[in-house]
Design a protein around this motif. Structure first.
Motif, PDB file in Angstrom:
ATOM      1  N   UNK A  64     -82.783  23.540  22.301  1.00  0.00           N
ATOM      2  CA  UNK A  64     -84.197  23.206  22.194  1.00  0.00           C
ATOM      3  C   UNK A  64     -84.422  22.059  21.237  1.00  0.00           C
ATOM      4  N   UNK A  65     -85.680  21.760  20.968  1.00  0.00           N
ATOM      5  CA  UNK A  65     -86.031  20.738  19.996  1.00  0.00           C
ATOM      6  C   UNK A  65     -85.525  19.361  20.367  1.00  0.00           C
ATOM      7  N   UNK A  66     -85.353  18.526  19.361  1.00  0.00           N
ATOM      8  CA  UNK A  66     -84.943  17.143  19.600  1.00  0.00           C
ATOM      9  C   UNK A  66     -83.530  17.029  20.168  1.00  0.00           C
ATOM     10  N   UNK A  67     -82.627  17.845  19.649  1.00  0.00           N
ATOM     11  CA  UNK A  67     -81.238  17.798  20.148  1.00  0.00           C
ATOM     12  C   UNK A  67     -81.218  18.114  21.644  1.00  0.00           C
ATOM     13  N   UNK A  68     -81.871  19.206  22.014  1.00  0.00           N
ATOM     14  CA  UNK A  68     -81.933  19.598  23.426  1.00  0.00           C
ATOM     15  C   UNK A  68     -82.635  18.550  24.274  1.00  0.00           C
ATOM     16  N   UNK A  87     -82.550   2.298  28.473  1.00  0.00           N
ATOM     17  CA  UNK A  87     -83.040   1.607  27.280  1.00  0.00           C
ATOM     18  C   UNK A  87     -84.515   1.259  27.298  1.00  0.00           C
ATOM     19  N   UNK A  88     -84.988   0.509  28.322  1.00  0.00           N
ATOM     20  CA  UNK A  88     -86.407   0.141  28.348  1.00  0.00           C
ATOM     21  C   UNK A  88     -87.335   1.354  28.349  1.00  0.00           C
ATOM     22  N   UNK A  89     -86.944   2.415  29.040  1.00  0.00           N
ATOM     23  CA  UNK A  89     -87.758   3.634  29.065  1.00  0.00           C
ATOM     24  C   UNK A  89     -87.858   4.249  27.678  1.00  0.00           C
ATOM     25  N   UNK A  90     -86.755   4.170  26.911  1.00  0.00           N
ATOM     26  CA  UNK A  90     -86.716   4.783  25.584  1.00  0.00           C
ATOM     27  C   UNK A  90     -87.291   3.877  24.499  1.00  0.00           C
ATOM     28  N   UNK A  91     -87.710   2.669  24.875  1.00  0.00           N
ATOM     29  CA  UNK A  91     -88.360   1.797  23.897  1.00  0.00           C
ATOM     30  C   UNK A  91     -87.428   0.858  23.164  1.00  0.00           C
ATOM     31  N   UNK A  92     -86.275   0.566  23.752  1.00  0.00           N
ATOM     32  CA  UNK A  92     -85.346  -0.368  23.112  1.00  0.00           C
ATOM     33  C   UNK A  92     -85.957  -1.766  23.119  1.00  0.00           C
ATOM     34  N   UNK A 145     -89.430  10.959  14.100  1.00  0.00           N
ATOM     35  CA  UNK A 145     -90.725  10.876  14.800  1.00  0.00           C
ATOM     36  C   UNK A 145     -90.645   9.916  15.983  1.00  0.00           C
ATOM     37  N   UNK A 146     -89.871   8.844  15.847  1.00  0.00           N
ATOM     38  CA  UNK A 146     -89.693   7.882  16.940  1.00  0.00           C
ATOM     39  C   UNK A 146     -88.955   8.534  18.099  1.00  0.00           C
ATOM     40  N   UNK A 147     -87.885   9.267  17.784  1.00  0.00           N
ATOM     41  CA  UNK A 147     -87.097   9.934  18.828  1.00  0.00           C
ATOM     42  C   UNK A 147     -87.941  11.009  19.518  1.00  0.00           C
ATOM     43  N   UNK A 148     -88.736  11.727  18.741  1.00  0.00           N
ATOM     44  CA  UNK A 148     -89.603  12.753  19.323  1.00  0.00           C
ATOM     45  C   UNK A 148     -90.576  12.125  20.316  1.00  0.00           C
ATOM     46  N   UNK A 149     -91.168  10.984  19.959  1.00  0.00           N
ATOM     47  CA  UNK A 149     -92.073  10.282  20.871  1.00  0.00           C
ATOM     48  C   UNK A 149     -91.329   9.858  22.131  1.00  0.00           C
ATOM     49  N   UNK A 150     -90.124   9.312  21.982  1.00  0.00           N
ATOM     50  CA  UNK A 150     -89.329   8.862  23.130  1.00  0.00           C
ATOM     51  C   UNK A 150     -89.010  10.022  24.072  1.00  0.00           C
TER      52      UNK A 150
END
Length: 198
Positions: A64-68, A87-92, A145-150
């Motif tokens: 669960x969470x960010x790792x999951x 990459x583009x989808x994840x905001x690179x 917080x950035x990864x959570x948004x992605x």
């Protein structure tokens, strides 16, 4: 200032990632590992090989969470569909500015391990030095917080694509059914005309 970051680490050898995981279980000066998991890429996908979480005693935390969420994106339909183009989808922002998901997705080879960490740290250099001394060759860091948004954004995109695919399948089935019905009616009419001629 203390920050919570997500850090992905690739090592030259799998044993180095396992040794680093073991060492990171103890607290270090300047950073504290809250969650650590070793991911392994196999022929069937990404599996969670080993890990720990300082706040949880059960094994469900790694799913669960960010790792999951990170693993689901890489190993799920989006990862299969987009592959290295995640990459583009994840905001690179650029080629040099890799996201965590992109770093794992593009660089993790078959049967290779990656170490994925949630770290509370005062500065980046201490953890990087620690990992480099243990054989790390690629370290990518992003604020949690950035990864959570992605992850949330990717999940929304995936849900939209799933809904679009279901709608398209339903439309195709409807068209095929209509075609079959029309073909059947045409065949039945022809049989009926042939029967009347007898």
């Amino acid at each position: 200032m203390t920050m919570i970051n997500i850090v992905s680490v690739l090592f030259n050898r799998n044993t180095e990632s396992e040794n680093a995981l073991s060492d990171l279980r103890s607290s270090m000066a300047g950073f504290s590992v809250l969650t650590a998991v070793v991911l392994k890429k196999t022929a069937t996908g990404i599996s969670r090989y080993d890990g720990f979480n300082v706040d949880k005693t059960d094994d469900s935390w790694s799913t669960g969470g960010l790792i999951g969420g990170i693993v689901e994106i890489i190993d799920g339909p989006l990862g299969a569909l987009l592959g290295p183009d995640l990459g583009p989808l994840m905001g690179s922002a650029s080629i040099d500015d890799k996201t965590i998901v992109e770093a794992i997705n593009n660089n993790l080879a078959l049967n290779q391990n990656a170490l994925l960490l949630i770290v509370e740290e005062e500065e980046n250099g201490l953890l990087d030095q620690y990992l480099n001394e243990r054989g790390a060759h690629t370290v990518v860091r992003e604020p949690a917080v950035t990864v959570e948004f992605q992850v949330l954004h990717a999940q929304e995109v995936e849900a939209e694509l799933r809904e679009e695919a279901i709608t398209k399948l339903q439309e195709n089935r409807k068209h095929k059914l209509n075609d079959r019905v029309e073909d059947s009616i045409g065949t039945m009419e022809e049989r009926f005309r042939n029967w009347l001629k007898k």
